[in-house]
Design a protein around this motif. Structure first.
Motif, mmCIF file in Angstrom:
data_model
loop_
_atom_site.group_PDB
_atom_site.id
_atom_site.type_symbol
_atom_site.label_atom_id
_atom_site.label_comp_id
_atom_site.label_asym_id
_atom_site.label_seq_id
_atom_site.Cartn_x
_atom_site.Cartn_y
_atom_site.Cartn_z
ATOM 1 N N ASP A 121 0.810 -1.221 0.000
ATOM 2 C CA ASP A 121 0.000 0.000 0.000
ATOM 3 C C ASP A 121 0.845 1.274 0.000
ATOM 4 N N PHE A 122 2.137 1.148 -0.207
ATOM 5 C CA PHE A 122 2.989 2.331 -0.359
ATOM 6 C C PHE A 122 2.482 3.165 -1.531
ATOM 7 N N GLU A 125 5.208 7.602 -4.600
ATOM 8 C CA GLU A 125 6.265 8.472 -4.065
ATOM 9 C C GLU A 125 7.137 7.716 -3.065
ATOM 10 N N GLU A 126 6.501 6.900 -2.202
ATOM 11 C CA GLU A 126 7.267 6.107 -1.232
ATOM 12 C C GLU A 126 8.106 5.056 -1.955
ATOM 13 N N PHE A 127 7.494 4.376 -2.943
ATOM 14 C CA PHE A 127 8.254 3.403 -3.730
ATOM 15 C C PHE A 127 9.443 4.079 -4.414
ATOM 16 N N SER A 128 9.239 5.265 -4.962
ATOM 17 C CA SER A 128 10.293 5.937 -5.730
ATOM 18 C C SER A 128 11.486 6.336 -4.871
ATOM 19 N N LYS A 129 11.264 6.512 -3.561
ATOM 20 C CA LYS A 129 12.373 6.858 -2.670
ATOM 21 C C LYS A 129 13.407 5.737 -2.568
ATOM 22 N N ILE A 130 12.967 4.492 -2.769
ATOM 23 C CA ILE A 130 13.879 3.353 -2.635
ATOM 24 C C ILE A 130 14.979 3.418 -3.694
ATOM 25 N N PRO A 131 14.654 3.386 -5.005
ATOM 26 C CA PRO A 131 15.745 3.484 -5.997
ATOM 27 C C PRO A 131 16.469 4.821 -5.941
ATOM 28 N N GLU A 132 15.738 5.873 -5.623
ATOM 29 C CA GLU A 132 16.366 7.199 -5.539
ATOM 30 C C GLU A 132 17.514 7.197 -4.529
ATOM 31 N N THR A 154 0.699 -1.444 -9.232
ATOM 32 C CA THR A 154 1.663 -0.342 -9.085
ATOM 33 C C THR A 154 2.605 -0.345 -10.274
ATOM 34 N N ASP A 155 2.797 0.812 -10.879
ATOM 35 C CA ASP A 155 3.687 0.944 -12.042
ATOM 36 C C ASP A 155 4.911 1.764 -11.648
ATOM 37 N N LEU A 156 6.086 1.151 -11.740
ATOM 38 C CA LEU A 156 7.330 1.836 -11.391
ATOM 39 C C LEU A 156 8.204 2.096 -12.619
ATOM 40 N N SER A 157 7.662 1.884 -13.802
ATOM 41 C CA SER A 157 8.471 1.952 -15.025
ATOM 42 C C SER A 157 9.008 3.350 -15.340
ATOM 43 N N HIS A 158 8.471 4.364 -14.708
ATOM 44 C CA HIS A 158 8.934 5.731 -14.957
ATOM 45 C C HIS A 158 10.121 6.136 -14.069
ATOM 46 N N LEU A 159 10.511 5.281 -13.139
ATOM 47 C CA LEU A 159 11.567 5.639 -12.191
ATOM 48 C C LEU A 159 12.958 5.495 -12.816
ATOM 49 N N THR A 160 13.894 6.266 -12.301
ATOM 50 C CA THR A 160 15.269 6.273 -12.795
ATOM 51 C C THR A 160 15.898 4.889 -12.700
ATOM 52 N N ASN A 161 16.626 4.506 -13.737
ATOM 53 C CA ASN A 161 17.354 3.239 -13.832
ATOM 54 C C ASN A 161 16.451 2.004 -13.855
#
Length: 185
Positions: A121-122, A125-132, A154-161
């Motif tokens: 349920d993150f 924004e919370e998920f994105s902090k992990i790779p960041e 949940t879609d994380l495909s827009h995150l860096t790397n």
């Protein structure tokens, strides 16, 4: 949950019901380790298991010969259970009771594989902090992988790397890696 392969193959581990966990399913875990088995020698890597919960992923790496495993979770009961299980099986798992984000801000140790299984349920924004935090603090080795487990919603495909995702039932694994330096290829 059971250990899929290695020294402790087939061993069942039952976590106390009171722990706030959602262990990775055996099917998803087996599929993930089939992918990793083709890329790494487990006895030659270091693993960081974030939001480690029951320790399910750490036990699988230990059973397959990984000797440098760090499990991080904020819940005292989870850390206690991982310590007890690791001791019972003589597994080389170091535990750290900490908020994962605070840990990632302070640690300087890079790892070959970083596995993160935060609450489903993150927010994005919370998920994105992990790779960041991981890439900002150089916590992934050059040939390493960050794997984030999350819901298929949940879609994380827009995150860096971001590299790619694999789905198994309601589970998704999103893979992140450092960009390949073309000059060294």
């Amino acid at each position: 949950m059971r250990i899929i392969s290695g020294t402790y193959k087939g061993r069942r581990i039952t976590a106390p019901k009171k722990l706030p966990i959602r262990p990775t399913t055996d099917m998803a875990k087996e599929s993930l380790f089939n992918i990793l088995n083709n890329q790494y020698y487990f006895d030659a890597i270091s693993v960081l298991d974030l939001f480690s919960g029951s320790g399910n992923i750490s036990y699988e790496f230990a059973s397959r010969g990984t000797t440098n495993i760090t499990s991080v979770d904020a819940n005292f009961g989870c850390i206690k259970f991982i310590n007890e299980t690791a001791e019972a099986f003589n597994m080389p798992i170091q535990t750290i009771k900490s908020d994962v984000f605070k840990y990632l801000e302070k640690t300087t140790t890079p790892h070959t594989i970083i596995f993160a299984d935060p609450p489903y349920d993150f927010s994005v924004e919370e998920f994105s902090k992990i790779p960041e935090l991981i890439f900002q603090n150089n916590l992934l080795e050059e040939e390493g992988l960050l794997i984030v487990e999350h819901s298929k919603h949940t879609d994380l495909s827009h995150l860096t790397n971001y590299s790619h995702s694999k789905g198994y039932g309601g589970n998704m694994f999103s893979f992140f890696a450092l960009p390949v330096n073309e000059e060294t290829v």
